[in-house]
Each structure stands twice: as structure tokens, then as C-alpha cells.
Design an enzyme around this catalytic site. Structure first.
Site, PDB file in Angstrom:
ATOM      1  N   HIS A  88       0.215  12.318  -5.687  1.00  0.00           N
ATOM      2  CA  HIS A  88      -0.274  12.244  -4.424  1.00  0.00           C
ATOM      3  C   HIS A  88       0.645  11.982  -3.273  1.00  0.00           C
ATOM      4  O   HIS A  88       0.796  12.790  -2.513  1.00  0.00           O
ATOM      5  CB  HIS A  88      -1.413  10.983  -4.408  1.00  0.00           C
ATOM      6  CG  HIS A  88      -2.212  11.026  -2.885  1.00  0.00           C
ATOM      7  ND1 HIS A  88      -3.392  11.625  -2.841  1.00  0.00           N
ATOM      8  CD2 HIS A  88      -1.645  10.312  -1.874  1.00  0.00           C
ATOM      9  CE1 HIS A  88      -3.687  11.367  -1.379  1.00  0.00           C
ATOM     10  NE2 HIS A  88      -2.670  10.523  -0.959  1.00  0.00           N
ATOM     11  N   GLU A  89       1.531  10.706  -3.589  1.00  0.00           N
ATOM     12  CA  GLU A  89       2.406  10.732  -2.443  1.00  0.00           C
ATOM     13  C   GLU A  89       3.591  11.860  -2.338  1.00  0.00           C
ATOM     14  O   GLU A  89       3.935  12.060  -1.466  1.00  0.00           O
ATOM     15  CB  GLU A  89       3.130   9.365  -2.788  1.00  0.00           C
ATOM     16  CG  GLU A  89       2.255   8.103  -2.552  1.00  0.00           C
ATOM     17  CD  GLU A  89       1.298   8.079  -1.264  1.00  0.00           C
ATOM     18  OE1 GLU A  89       1.869   8.516  -0.071  1.00  0.00           O
ATOM     19  OE2 GLU A  89       0.490   7.319  -1.265  1.00  0.00           O
ATOM     20  N   TYR A 145      -9.887  11.814   3.341  1.00  0.00           N
ATOM     21  CA  TYR A 145      -9.936  11.680   1.867  1.00  0.00           C
ATOM     22  C   TYR A 145     -11.265  12.223   1.412  1.00  0.00           C
ATOM     23  O   TYR A 145     -11.175  12.873   0.264  1.00  0.00           O
ATOM     24  CB  TYR A 145     -10.056  10.195   1.158  1.00  0.00           C
ATOM     25  CG  TYR A 145      -8.610   9.684   1.863  1.00  0.00           C
ATOM     26  CD1 TYR A 145      -7.344   9.939   1.288  1.00  0.00           C
ATOM     27  CD2 TYR A 145      -8.512   8.462   2.723  1.00  0.00           C
ATOM     28  CE1 TYR A 145      -6.211   9.473   1.703  1.00  0.00           C
ATOM     29  CE2 TYR A 145      -7.371   7.967   3.040  1.00  0.00           C
ATOM     30  CZ  TYR A 145      -6.257   8.367   2.394  1.00  0.00           C
ATOM     31  OH  TYR A 145      -4.990   7.987   2.752  1.00  0.00           O
ATOM     32  N   HIS A 184       2.357  14.658  -0.221  1.00  0.00           N
ATOM     33  CA  HIS A 184       2.732  14.657   1.213  1.00  0.00           C
ATOM     34  C   HIS A 184       4.157  15.004   1.378  1.00  0.00           C
ATOM     35  O   HIS A 184       4.425  15.794   2.319  1.00  0.00           O
ATOM     36  CB  HIS A 184       2.447  12.997   1.578  1.00  0.00           C
ATOM     37  CG  HIS A 184       1.155  12.559   1.764  1.00  0.00           C
ATOM     38  ND1 HIS A 184       0.339  13.159   2.326  1.00  0.00           N
ATOM     39  CD2 HIS A 184       0.618  11.580   1.373  1.00  0.00           C
ATOM     40  CE1 HIS A 184      -0.805  12.428   2.549  1.00  0.00           C
ATOM     41  NE2 HIS A 184      -0.688  11.488   1.633  1.00  0.00           N
ATOM     42  N   HIS A 243      -7.359   0.345   5.150  1.00  0.00           N
ATOM     43  CA  HIS A 243      -7.333   1.492   6.267  1.00  0.00           C
ATOM     44  C   HIS A 243      -8.347   0.738   7.562  1.00  0.00           C
ATOM     45  O   HIS A 243      -7.810   1.539   8.737  1.00  0.00           O
ATOM     46  CB  HIS A 243      -8.085   2.770   5.724  1.00  0.00           C
ATOM     47  CG  HIS A 243      -7.109   3.545   4.552  1.00  0.00           C
ATOM     48  ND1 HIS A 243      -7.381   2.910   3.396  1.00  0.00           N
ATOM     49  CD2 HIS A 243      -6.587   4.457   4.564  1.00  0.00           C
ATOM     50  CE1 HIS A 243      -6.443   3.324   2.579  1.00  0.00           C
ATOM     51  NE2 HIS A 243      -6.041   4.458   3.266  1.00  0.00           N
ATOM     52  N   HIS A 287       0.799  -1.190   0.133  1.00  0.00           N
ATOM     53  CA  HIS A 287       0.000  -0.076   0.188  1.00  0.00           C
ATOM     54  C   HIS A 287       0.821   1.184  -0.074  1.00  0.00           C
ATOM     55  O   HIS A 287       1.788   1.676   0.854  1.00  0.00           O
ATOM     56  CB  HIS A 287      -0.891  -0.150   1.204  1.00  0.00           C
ATOM     57  CG  HIS A 287      -2.061   0.997   1.162  1.00  0.00           C
ATOM     58  ND1 HIS A 287      -3.325   0.531   0.543  1.00  0.00           N
ATOM     59  CD2 HIS A 287      -2.203   2.174   1.466  1.00  0.00           C
ATOM     60  CE1 HIS A 287      -4.021   1.461   0.482  1.00  0.00           C
ATOM     61  NE2 HIS A 287      -3.292   2.658   1.051  1.00  0.00           N
ATOM     62  N   ALA A 288       0.815   2.050  -1.029  1.00  0.00           N
ATOM     63  CA  ALA A 288       1.693   3.251  -1.104  1.00  0.00           C
ATOM     64  C   ALA A 288       1.679   4.111   0.214  1.00  0.00           C
ATOM     65  O   ALA A 288       0.724   4.313   0.968  1.00  0.00           O
ATOM     66  CB  ALA A 288       0.910   4.124  -2.371  1.00  0.00           C
ATOM     67  N   GLU A 316      -3.796  15.282   2.423  1.00  0.00           N
ATOM     68  CA  GLU A 316      -4.171  14.458   1.394  1.00  0.00           C
ATOM     69  C   GLU A 316      -4.489  15.269   0.350  1.00  0.00           C
ATOM     70  O   GLU A 316      -4.528  14.627  -0.961  1.00  0.00           O
ATOM     71  CB  GLU A 316      -5.354  13.674   1.819  1.00  0.00           C
ATOM     72  CG  GLU A 316      -5.337  12.624   2.955  1.00  0.00           C
ATOM     73  CD  GLU A 316      -4.255  11.957   2.751  1.00  0.00           C
ATOM     74  OE1 GLU A 316      -4.034  11.427   1.589  1.00  0.00           O
ATOM     75  OE2 GLU A 316      -3.692  11.198   3.856  1.00  0.00           O
TER      76      GLU A 316
END
Ligand code: D0W
Ligand code: ZN
Length: 649
Positions: free
Chosen positions: A322-323, A462, A326, A452, A292-293, A350
Site C-alpha cells: 500500500h505505502e 479509503y 503511494h 485520522h 502510523h505508516a 490510496e
């Protein structure tokens, strides 16, 4: 453990101050955060139990594998799979489960168009990943609540919601969902009709919820992978650039460089050199990792990493943005005091990468970077693009909401252990308008088949992110001098947009998030607003309404189709809830009476049949910056250094 002792020590010190009377607001704010102990408030044995439990759930989920689909096995006379056969385990005989979620099942759900295969995979994943966690989760809930109460919260849900620093948080998101629901219903009705065209109305009910296995995603949370079945105007250049990425020989590394170049174009930070040295961007073949990323801030101002089992797809390219968002946020607030090094609220964290991706995914930008051939700005192309964005951003909303709605109710005790699964499906039907394609019961634990839940990562962030990111988009577009419809805006290379974004991100958590929104909007608003996302999708909304003139909008629960479940010789385990098992009321009634010995009249009075059985950054984020930073450093196996690029050639 060490960390929690340390944390408790700090807490002991902090609580001796009369900090509520301090004159400096930032210092009061610091104390208000430091004095919340979280799970470290538990006595040591329980803390250990809770930590181990979470760890076990997470690794159990991550290790889950299933068998390949075998159409020759376990079928009933009518051709259906015999899912309720006593010898469930037969399926494993002579089979070693080898298929893992990433990449195999993700890809199967995305590309298979065989409803039998999809249903098998859908079910097998829940058997392998969800079911085994049920008992652990029950205990987990108890301990989480105990920890929350020791911190002065009502329960663990109350504790989670406190991240948002507002009293009426639930009302706020409920209101946002009410504003967006009409758009979701239009999308839902249109997609349902397209699925009927593909699979027929014996599988997809024209007025019912959509069977959850047909939407291209294991949880039906985003629907981008059925774009081919649903695209408004076929025969035009596809806005999905997966094939182009492959044709051009993109490596995972290249995709992250591409993402980085967008950040740099805005005048934001490049990734530090350790990022390129230590990130894990390819799934290793010699060991199991949690695929999971994730994005990691090691809180030393130097070490930032991403772990992602990257596939060469457009979806993973967006995830790379997306990552990296962060990490960009982490970098922007690195000069804040330790305790303020976090997002203004979890949804802001997010949203960052997604905000850039809103520009990066526009056809005009994809052309600019050579991933898309010339696409003119015609009405049809605009609708195709907006529709593909809606399969991602609008389809996701109810799921983004319900995951925590379920957990809040579990934590508060409103959902008892004996209702875990049936209440999950109530929410799935009510909010998403999707139904389980086969019987579920209270031995199942379908929430646990979503990362999650076992990993204990809050989820409503999210939902809020998907709304607030359009507020960001609108404001950055304004700063970039964009004119014209919002969905065509691309902030690439805009120093002004970059400056504004930097101003918001560099605040970290030093100010309450409404103030960060105020900075973003130059004082226009300090609230979450659905306006920008609605504006963005307005052309699509009008188009969908015109397409759906003859459609039933919404869904009736009693129209749900659960195929291949009720068979005359099925042995049915105790279960707590069944939503209308077969489409035709008369067939349904006769099958129900033959199988369960229920009288037809039981059914006629209530078309929805309820059978009650008698028997029947958070952790990780805090793990890095606030809870157990050394834990990860002690176990560097997940992050074995990889030689950049050479692995890809
Ligand atoms: C972190 N969290 C992992 C991974 C997987 C993001 C995810 C949701 C969604 C569609 C140390 C630590 C945090 C980050 C931090 C998590 C992903 C794919 C994308 C929801 C769905 C979409 C965007 C989101 C899902 C993440 N760090 N996404 O834990 O700094 O707080 O790495 O779980 O477009 O269901 O897939 O949010 O990055
Ligand atoms: Zn994220």
C-alpha cells in the site's frame, strides 16, 4: 508559517489574473488549484493556533499508552469489570502505562480471545487516546470551518469534498454503499453467527449489532484477524502467510523488497536509492516516533521515503505494498508541473498499492513466491480465499464511509459538540452494525481514538479506494489477458497491465479523475462503479446466502448487548445516550429502574433507551508538497538514516 506566507504571496499573485478566461485548459486548471489557499487563508494568530492544535492532537494520540490487563482488579460481584466505579484512576495506581497501539494493542486485539481482556483494552485505549482530545477537537472544528469559509466553502467538509471535483459526491458514494450493503450484511450475519459459536449469545446478540471489541481490530474496521474463528472450510492451508514469513526469516526490509519486485515485474519504477537509505522501516527503541505508516514525497524528484513500524505479518506485508503504491504514484507523476503532482483524486492515491496487493495476495501468487504450499483451485479453497479478502475489503466499507460522514456533519454543525460521541455511535450502529461493548458517554470521545481524526486526515478516500481498486484490478486483468473468475487474476509480470497502469498514474492530477478512469477503461466508463467489486465477490455472496438461510440478516439496535455496565452500585457519570443496556428486557428494566430510577414503562414504550444528560494528504501530504516542505527537512529526527539490512540481522 513561512510556507503559508509564501503560499499567500503566490495566491495574491495568482488571484490578480483573470484566469477563468484563459484559453488553455491545463493552465486554467492550475490556477483553479493555486487559488485555493486552504488554512493559509487564516489570520496569522489563528493559523498558528490551528497548526499547533493539530500537532498537539496528533502527538497526544501517538504517545498514548495503556496499562497491562490485570484480571484481578476492579471487579463487581457478578464478575464484571467495574468500569463505572468512581475510582477509575485506580487502574493506574501502581501501574506505568507501557503498552502502545503499535505493536502491543494491535496485536492484542488481533490475537486475544478473552472477551474481558479485549473489552479492557478496547476501553483503555479510548480513555488514553480519545477522551483527552475532546476539547481540542471542538476548537479545531471552529478554526477549520473558519479557514474553509475564507476560501469560499460552506464549511471544512465542503472544502474536503471539493477534492473530488463533483457536485453530487455525497449521492455517488451513498449509491455505491447501497449497492454493497447487501454483501456486507451477509458477511456480518455469517461472522456474527461464528462469534456466537465462540463467545455465546449472552455476549453476541443473534439479531443485534456485533460488539465492537470481538472483531480482531481496535476499530472493528477490518476483520482479517478473526479468520481463525470464521474460516469457511477449516483444515485447509491458511491463506494468511504470517507464520511462513516468520519461519522463512523475513525482515521488514525483505518485505519491502518483495513489494518492490512486484512493481518492477510490471515494468514500473524501482524505489530510488535514497528510499532504501532514508526510509524508517523498523520502530526505533530510543525515541518515540509516529508509528502510523506513511509515505513521503519530498518533491525534489529524488527523495521518497516510507515510515512504518513494520511487524512481520501478512497484514504489514500488504501495508508495505500500500505505502509503496503511494511512492510509485509519486514517481509516475514527478515530471508533471508541481501543482499536478498529486493523485487524480485522493482515492486513486490510496488504490495503487492495494491494486497490486489484490494480485500479490492470491494463493497462486503466494505459491509462486514460495510463501504457500501447493493449493489446488477447489471450490472450498476459493471460498476460503474470497472470505479472507472480504474480511478486509468488505468489512471495511461502512467504516470507510462513516468516519467522514461523522466529520462532515460535525463541520456542518448538524452534529453539535454535545453530541459528538452519541452521533458517532449512531453511525457505528447504523452503518457497521457494531455496538460499544460498554457504556459510552459525552465525556468520551471515541472518534478521537482513531488516528485520522486527531491527525486530520480525510477518510472517505479509503472507502472510494476500496471500490475503485477493483475497477483497476478488472481492467488490468483484462489487459493482462486474464480469463476466468476475477478473484483468481494475478497480474504479476504483465507488461501490458503495467503499461496501462503507468498511463493512468503518470497523468497525476493534470486531468479530472473521470478522464483518468476513461483512460483506465479504454473509454468504457468514467464513473465509479461497484460492478467489479461485486463481480469479484459474487461466488462468496452466493455461498454466504446459502449459509445464512436461517440467519437474521441485518441488526436491530435494541438488541445490542452492553455487558458489565449497569450495576446496582455503579456511579454513572452524566451521559447522553445508552443503547439497550442488557439483553433481557425484564432484567434491563429492573436494573435501569434500580440504577437510574427510571420507570419500567419508560423502557417498554421504546426498547431503545435514550437518556439525555442535562450537563452534559491532507495535512501531511500537503505538508510535503504544498504546505510546509521545509518543516520536515528541519526536523529530520524521524528519519534518522538507518543502515539497511544490518539492523535486521
Ligand atoms: C500517508 N498516509 C498514511 C497509512 C496505515 C495505510 C492508513 C487507513 C486503510 C486498510 C505524507 C502522507 C500519505 C500518503 C499519500 C496512511 C495507512 C495502514 C495502511 C485505511 C485500511 C487498508 C488500507 C487503508 C487505516 C496511508 N502521505 N490506512 O501523509 O501519499 O497521500 O502516508 O491510515 O488495507 O485506517 O488504517 O494511507 O498510507
Ligand atoms: Zn494510503
Amino acid at each position: 508559517m513561512e510556507w503559508s506566507r509564501f503560499h499567500r504571496h503566490k495566491w495574491d499573485q495568482a488571484t490578480t489574473f483573470a484566469w477563468k478566461n484563459f484559453s488553455s485548459a491545463p493552465v486554467r486548471r492550475m490556477f483553479s488549484f493555486v487559488t485555493v489557499l486552504g488554512r493559509a487563508a487564516l489570520p496569522e494568530d489563528k493559523l498558528k493556533e490551528l497548526t499547533e492544535l493539530t500537532q498537539e492532537m496528533k502527538s497526544s494520540y501517538s504517545a498514548a499508552k495503556i496499562c497491562r490487563y490485570d484480571p484481578t482488579r476492579r471487579r463487581l460481584d457478578n464478575g464484571d469489570y467495574d468500569y463505572n466505579a468512581d475510582n477509575d484512576l485506580d487502574n493506574d495506581i501502581g501501574c506505568i502505562p507501557t503498552l502502545s497501539l503499535e505493536p502491543h494493542l494491535v496485536q492484542l486485539m488481533a490475537t486475544s480471545r478473552d472477551p474481558e481482556e479485549l473489552r479492557y483494552v478496547w476501553r483503555a485505549w479510548r480513555d488514553a487516546a480519545g477522551r483527552p482530545l475532546r476539547g481540542k477537537y471542538t476548537r479545531f472544528v471552529e478554526l477549520s470551518n473558519e479557514a474553509a469559509r475564507l476560501n469560499g466553502f460552506e464549511d471544512a467538509g465542503d472544502f474536503w469534498r471539493s477534492d473530488y471535483e463533483t457536485d453530487d459526491f455525497e449521492d455517488i458514494i451513498d449509491g455505491l454503499w447501497a449497492e454493497l450493503r447487501p454483501l456486507y450484511e451477509q458477511l456480518h450475519a455469517y461472522v456474527r453467527r461464528k462469534l456466537i459459536e465462540k463467545y455465546g449469545d449472552t455476549i453476541v446478540p443473534p439479531r443485534g449489532p456485533i460488539p465492537a471489541h470481538l472483531l480482531g481490530n481496535m476499530w472493528a474496521q477490518t476483520w482479517t484477524h478473526i479468520l481463525d474463528l470464521t474460516v469457511p472450510y477449516p483444515g485447509r492451508p491458511s491463506v494468511d502467510v504470517t507464520n511462513t514469513l516468520r519461519r522463512q526469516g523475513y525482515s521488514p526490509f525483505d518485505m519491502f523488497r518483495l513489494s518492490e519486485s512486484f512493481f518492477i515485474s510490471l515494468g514500473l519504477e524501482p524505489m530510488p536509492s535514497t528510499f532504501w537509505q532514508k526510509s524508517l522501516l523498523i520502530k526505533p527503541t530510543d525515541r518515540d516516533v509516529i508509528c502510523h505508516a506513511s509515505a513521503w514525497d519530498f518533491c525534489n524528484g529524488i527523495d521518497y521515503r516510507i515510515k512504518q513500524c513494520t511487524q512481520i505479518t501478512m497484514e504489514d506485508m500488504i501495508t508495505a505494498h500500500h505505502e509503496m503504491g503511494h511512492i510509485q504514484y509519486d514517481l509516475q507523476y514527478r515530471n508533471q508541473p508541481f501543482i499536478f503532482r498529486d493523485g487524480a483524486n485522493p482515492a486513486f492515491h490510496e488504490a495503487v498499492g492495494d491494486v497490486l496487493a489484490l494480485s500479490a495476495a492470491t494463493p497462486s501468487h503466494l505459491q509462486e513466491i514460495n510463501l504457500l504450499a501447493n493449493v489446488d483451485e477447489s471450490f472450498e479453497n476459493d471460498i476460503n480465499f474470497l472470505f479472507s479478502m472480504a474480511l478486509d475489503k468488505i468489512a471495511f466499507l461502512p467504516f470507510g464511509y462513516l468516519v467522514d460522514k461523522w466529520r462532515w456533519e460535525v463541520f456542518s454543525g448538524e452534529i453539535s459538540e454535545s453530541q459528538y460521541n452519541s452521533r458517532w455511535w449512531d453511525l457505528r450502529v447504523n452503518y457497521q452494525g457494531v455496538s460499544a461493548p460498554l457504556l459510552r458517554d459525552e465525556d468520551d470521545f471515541d472518534p478521537g481514538a482513531k488516528f485520522h481524526i486527531p491527525a486530520n486526515v480525510p477518510y472517505v478516500r479509503y472507502f472510494v479506494s476500496f471500490i475503485v481498486q477493483f475497477q483497476f484490478h478488472a481492467e488490468l486483468c483484462k489487459a493482462a489477458g486474464h480469463s476466468g473468475p476475477l478473484h483468481r487474476c494475478n497480474i504479476y509480470r504483465s507488461a501490458e497491465a503495467g503499461r496501462l497502469l503507468r498511463n493512468v498514474l503518470s497523468l497525476g492530477k493534470s486531468r479530472p479523475w473521470p478522464e483518468a478512469l476513461s483512460v483506465l477503461t479504454s473509454g468504457r466508463t468514467n464513473q465509479l462503479e461497484a460492478g467489479p467489486i461485486l463481480e469479484y465477490f459474487e461466488p462468496l455472496m452466493s455461498w454466504l446466502e446459502s449459509q445464512n438461510k436461517d440467519e437474521f440478516i441485518g441488526w436491530q439496535e435494541n438488541e445490542a448487548i452492553v455487558l458489565g455496565v449497569v450495576s446496582s452500585n455503579a456511579s454513572v457519570r452524566p451521559f447522553s445516550a445508552v443503547i439497550a443496556a442488557l439483553k433481557s428486557p425484564s432484567r434491563r428494566a429492573s436494573l435501569l429502574s434500580s440504577t437510574f430510577g427510571l420507570r419500567v414503562t419508560d423502557f417498554e414504550t421504546s426498547p431503545v433507551l435514550w437518556l439525555r444528560s442535562d450537563s452534559s494528504k491532507a495535512v501531511q501530504k500537503d505538508g510535503m508538497c504544498l504546505r510546509e516542505p521545509w518543516n520536515v527537512l528541519r526536523n529530520p529526527t524521524d528519519f534518522r538514516a538507518q543502515k539497511p539490512h544490518t539492523e535486521f540481522t
